[in-house]
Motif scaffolding. Structure first.
Motif, PDB file in Angstrom:
ATOM      1  N   ASN A  44       0.861  -1.172   0.000  1.00 34.70           N
ATOM      2  CA  ASN A  44       0.000   0.000   0.000  1.00 34.70           C
ATOM      3  C   ASN A  44       0.902   1.227   0.000  1.00 34.70           C
ATOM      4  O   ASN A  44       1.726   1.383   0.895  1.00 34.70           O
ATOM      5  CB  ASN A  44      -0.894   0.026   1.239  1.00 34.70           C
ATOM      6  CG  ASN A  44      -1.883  -1.110   1.243  1.00 34.70           C
ATOM      7  OD1 ASN A  44      -2.378  -1.492   0.194  1.00 34.70           O
ATOM      8  ND2 ASN A  44      -2.174  -1.650   2.401  1.00 34.70           N
ATOM      9  N   PHE A  45       0.747   2.077  -1.003  1.00 34.14           N
ATOM     10  CA  PHE A  45       1.573   3.268  -1.100  1.00 34.14           C
ATOM     11  C   PHE A  45       0.798   4.485  -0.652  1.00 34.14           C
ATOM     12  O   PHE A  45      -0.404   4.604  -0.898  1.00 34.14           O
ATOM     13  CB  PHE A  45       2.058   3.475  -2.541  1.00 34.14           C
ATOM     14  CG  PHE A  45       3.133   2.504  -2.931  1.00 34.14           C
ATOM     15  CD1 PHE A  45       4.454   2.774  -2.654  1.00 34.14           C
ATOM     16  CD2 PHE A  45       2.813   1.321  -3.561  1.00 34.14           C
ATOM     17  CE1 PHE A  45       5.446   1.889  -2.999  1.00 34.14           C
ATOM     18  CE2 PHE A  45       3.798   0.418  -3.910  1.00 34.14           C
ATOM     19  CZ  PHE A  45       5.116   0.701  -3.629  1.00 34.14           C
ATOM     20  N   ILE A  46       1.490   5.387   0.005  1.00 31.70           N
ATOM     21  CA  ILE A  46       0.934   6.657   0.428  1.00 31.70           C
ATOM     22  C   ILE A  46       1.786   7.745  -0.206  1.00 31.70           C
ATOM     23  O   ILE A  46       3.014   7.716  -0.094  1.00 31.70           O
ATOM     24  CB  ILE A  46       0.954   6.797   1.964  1.00 31.70           C
ATOM     25  CG1 ILE A  46       0.063   5.728   2.589  1.00 31.70           C
ATOM     26  CG2 ILE A  46       0.524   8.190   2.381  1.00 31.70           C
ATOM     27  CD1 ILE A  46       0.148   5.664   4.091  1.00 31.70           C
ATOM     28  N   ILE A  47       1.142   8.675  -0.868  1.00 28.25           N
ATOM     29  CA  ILE A  47       1.874   9.780  -1.471  1.00 28.25           C
ATOM     30  C   ILE A  47       2.087  10.839  -0.397  1.00 28.25           C
ATOM     31  O   ILE A  47       1.163  11.197   0.336  1.00 28.25           O
ATOM     32  CB  ILE A  47       1.100  10.360  -2.660  1.00 28.25           C
ATOM     33  CG1 ILE A  47       0.975   9.295  -3.746  1.00 28.25           C
ATOM     34  CG2 ILE A  47       1.778  11.618  -3.188  1.00 28.25           C
ATOM     35  CD1 ILE A  47       0.095   9.685  -4.900  1.00 28.25           C
ATOM     36  N   THR A  48       3.323  11.308  -0.292  1.00 27.23           N
ATOM     37  CA  THR A  48       3.661  12.298   0.709  1.00 27.23           C
ATOM     38  C   THR A  48       4.536  13.378   0.087  1.00 27.23           C
ATOM     39  O   THR A  48       5.184  13.155  -0.927  1.00 27.23           O
ATOM     40  CB  THR A  48       4.381  11.643   1.914  1.00 27.23           C
ATOM     41  OG1 THR A  48       4.603  12.627   2.903  1.00 27.23           O
ATOM     42  CG2 THR A  48       5.689  11.027   1.522  1.00 27.23           C
ATOM     43  N   ASN A  49       4.516  14.538   0.674  1.00 23.87           N
ATOM     44  CA  ASN A  49       5.366  15.649   0.230  1.00 23.87           C
ATOM     45  C   ASN A  49       6.362  15.967   1.328  1.00 23.87           C
ATOM     46  O   ASN A  49       6.065  15.801   2.518  1.00 23.87           O
ATOM     47  CB  ASN A  49       4.532  16.897  -0.064  1.00 23.87           C
ATOM     48  CG  ASN A  49       3.596  16.692  -1.223  1.00 23.87           C
ATOM     49  OD1 ASN A  49       3.961  16.085  -2.226  1.00 23.87           O
ATOM     50  ND2 ASN A  49       2.376  17.183  -1.101  1.00 23.87           N
ATOM     51  N   ILE A  50       7.525  16.429   0.925  1.00 23.95           N
ATOM     52  CA  ILE A  50       8.541  16.805   1.896  1.00 23.95           C
ATOM     53  C   ILE A  50       9.232  18.072   1.399  1.00 23.95           C
ATOM     54  O   ILE A  50       9.542  18.198   0.212  1.00 23.95           O
ATOM     55  CB  ILE A  50       9.557  15.658   2.120  1.00 23.95           C
ATOM     56  CG1 ILE A  50      10.562  16.014   3.188  1.00 23.95           C
ATOM     57  CG2 ILE A  50      10.239  15.257   0.829  1.00 23.95           C
ATOM     58  CD1 ILE A  50      11.420  14.854   3.645  1.00 23.95           C
ATOM     59  N   ASP A  51       9.419  19.017   2.282  1.00 24.52           N
ATOM     60  CA  ASP A  51      10.121  20.249   1.945  1.00 24.52           C
ATOM     61  C   ASP A  51      11.596  20.073   2.266  1.00 24.52           C
ATOM     62  O   ASP A  51      11.945  19.742   3.399  1.00 24.52           O
ATOM     63  CB  ASP A  51       9.568  21.434   2.749  1.00 24.52           C
ATOM     64  CG  ASP A  51       8.114  21.724   2.409  1.00 24.52           C
ATOM     65  OD1 ASP A  51       7.729  21.515   1.243  1.00 24.52           O
ATOM     66  OD2 ASP A  51       7.373  22.165   3.305  1.00 24.52           O
ATOM     67  N   LEU A  52      12.443  20.277   1.258  1.00 28.91           N
ATOM     68  CA  LEU A  52      13.888  20.121   1.423  1.00 28.91           C
ATOM     69  C   LEU A  52      14.589  21.374   0.938  1.00 28.91           C
ATOM     70  O   LEU A  52      14.149  22.005  -0.023  1.00 28.91           O
ATOM     71  CB  LEU A  52      14.394  18.929   0.598  1.00 28.91           C
ATOM     72  CG  LEU A  52      13.823  17.561   0.919  1.00 28.91           C
ATOM     73  CD1 LEU A  52      14.271  16.545  -0.129  1.00 28.91           C
ATOM     74  CD2 LEU A  52      14.255  17.127   2.300  1.00 28.91           C
ATOM     75  N   PRO A  53      15.706  21.719   1.563  1.00 25.56           N
ATOM     76  CA  PRO A  53      16.488  22.848   1.057  1.00 25.56           C
ATOM     77  C   PRO A  53      17.072  22.512  -0.322  1.00 25.56           C
ATOM     78  O   PRO A  53      17.345  21.340  -0.618  1.00 25.56           O
ATOM     79  CB  PRO A  53      17.607  23.021   2.087  1.00 25.56           C
ATOM     80  CG  PRO A  53      17.484  21.917   3.050  1.00 25.56           C
ATOM     81  CD  PRO A  53      16.269  21.130   2.752  1.00 25.56           C
ATOM     82  N   GLN A  54      17.246  23.524  -1.143  1.00 21.91           N
ATOM     83  CA  GLN A  54      17.750  23.323  -2.498  1.00 21.91           C
ATOM     84  C   GLN A  54      19.092  22.599  -2.493  1.00 21.91           C
ATOM     85  O   GLN A  54      19.339  21.732  -3.336  1.00 21.91           O
ATOM     86  CB  GLN A  54      17.894  24.676  -3.224  1.00 21.91           C
ATOM     87  CG  GLN A  54      18.355  24.528  -4.663  1.00 21.91           C
ATOM     88  CD  GLN A  54      17.351  23.788  -5.524  1.00 21.91           C
ATOM     89  OE1 GLN A  54      16.172  24.135  -5.530  1.00 21.91           O
ATOM     90  NE2 GLN A  54      17.788  22.772  -6.244  1.00 21.91           N
ATOM     91  N   SER A  55      19.944  22.900  -1.520  1.00 23.98           N
ATOM     92  CA  SER A  55      21.262  22.259  -1.472  1.00 23.98           C
ATOM     93  C   SER A  55      21.130  20.740  -1.285  1.00 23.98           C
ATOM     94  O   SER A  55      21.878  19.965  -1.873  1.00 23.98           O
ATOM     95  CB  SER A  55      22.114  22.858  -0.353  1.00 23.98           C
ATOM     96  OG  SER A  55      21.491  22.674   0.902  1.00 23.98           O
ATOM     97  N   MET A  56      20.153  20.315  -0.495  1.00 25.18           N
ATOM     98  CA  MET A  56      19.944  18.890  -0.275  1.00 25.18           C
ATOM     99  C   MET A  56      19.394  18.232  -1.542  1.00 25.18           C
ATOM    100  O   MET A  56      19.802  17.117  -1.900  1.00 25.18           O
ATOM    101  CB  MET A  56      18.995  18.657   0.904  1.00 25.18           C
ATOM    102  CG  MET A  56      18.914  17.211   1.334  1.00 25.18           C
ATOM    103  SD  MET A  56      17.826  16.963   2.763  1.00 25.18           S
ATOM    104  CE  MET A  56      18.802  17.719   4.053  1.00 25.18           C
ATOM    105  N   VAL A  57      18.494  18.912  -2.226  1.00 22.42           N
ATOM    106  CA  VAL A  57      17.959  18.385  -3.484  1.00 22.42           C
ATOM    107  C   VAL A  57      19.093  18.239  -4.493  1.00 22.42           C
ATOM    108  O   VAL A  57      19.163  17.242  -5.217  1.00 22.42           O
ATOM    109  CB  VAL A  57      16.834  19.295  -4.033  1.00 22.42           C
ATOM    110  CG1 VAL A  57      16.412  18.875  -5.435  1.00 22.42           C
ATOM    111  CG2 VAL A  57      15.644  19.293  -3.085  1.00 22.42           C
TER     112      VAL A  57
END
Length: 93
Positions: A44-57
């Motif tokens: 079962n998958f759950i879609i989630t959002n996460i806020d990351l700093p640009q440097s980490m991305v």
């Protein structure tokens, strides 16, 4: 299969000891006690959002390029590794 800490495993490798058959389950990629592997289509998958700093991305994208996988796969891989390490450390107590 025997449970072993990462430090103990590294010491055995450095000493030239054969560890694959004794400490690794060939049906998984995890160290220690194997966990049941569930096929993707049965999860079962759950879609989630996460806020990351640009440097980490940027770091995630660099790693994804090096590994020739997408950013989502890198994030899932790192989360799985972190969870496994948490449970291994928790079981040492």
């Amino acid at each position: 299969m025997n449970n072993i800490s990462i430090d103990e495993l590294e010491q055995k490798i450095e000493a030239g000891e054969e560890i694959i058959d004794r400490y690794f389950d060939d049906s998984t990629t995890r160290v220690g006690t194997p966990h049941e592997m569930i096929p993707r289509r049965k999860q079962n998958f759950i879609i989630t959002n996460i806020d990351l700093p640009q440097s980490m991305v940027n770091e995630l994208d660099t790693m994804a390029t090096e590994l020739k996988i997408n950013r989502e796969a890198v994030i899932k891989m790192m989360l799985r590794r972190s969870l496994d390490e948490h449970y291994i450390a928790k079981n040492r107590l």
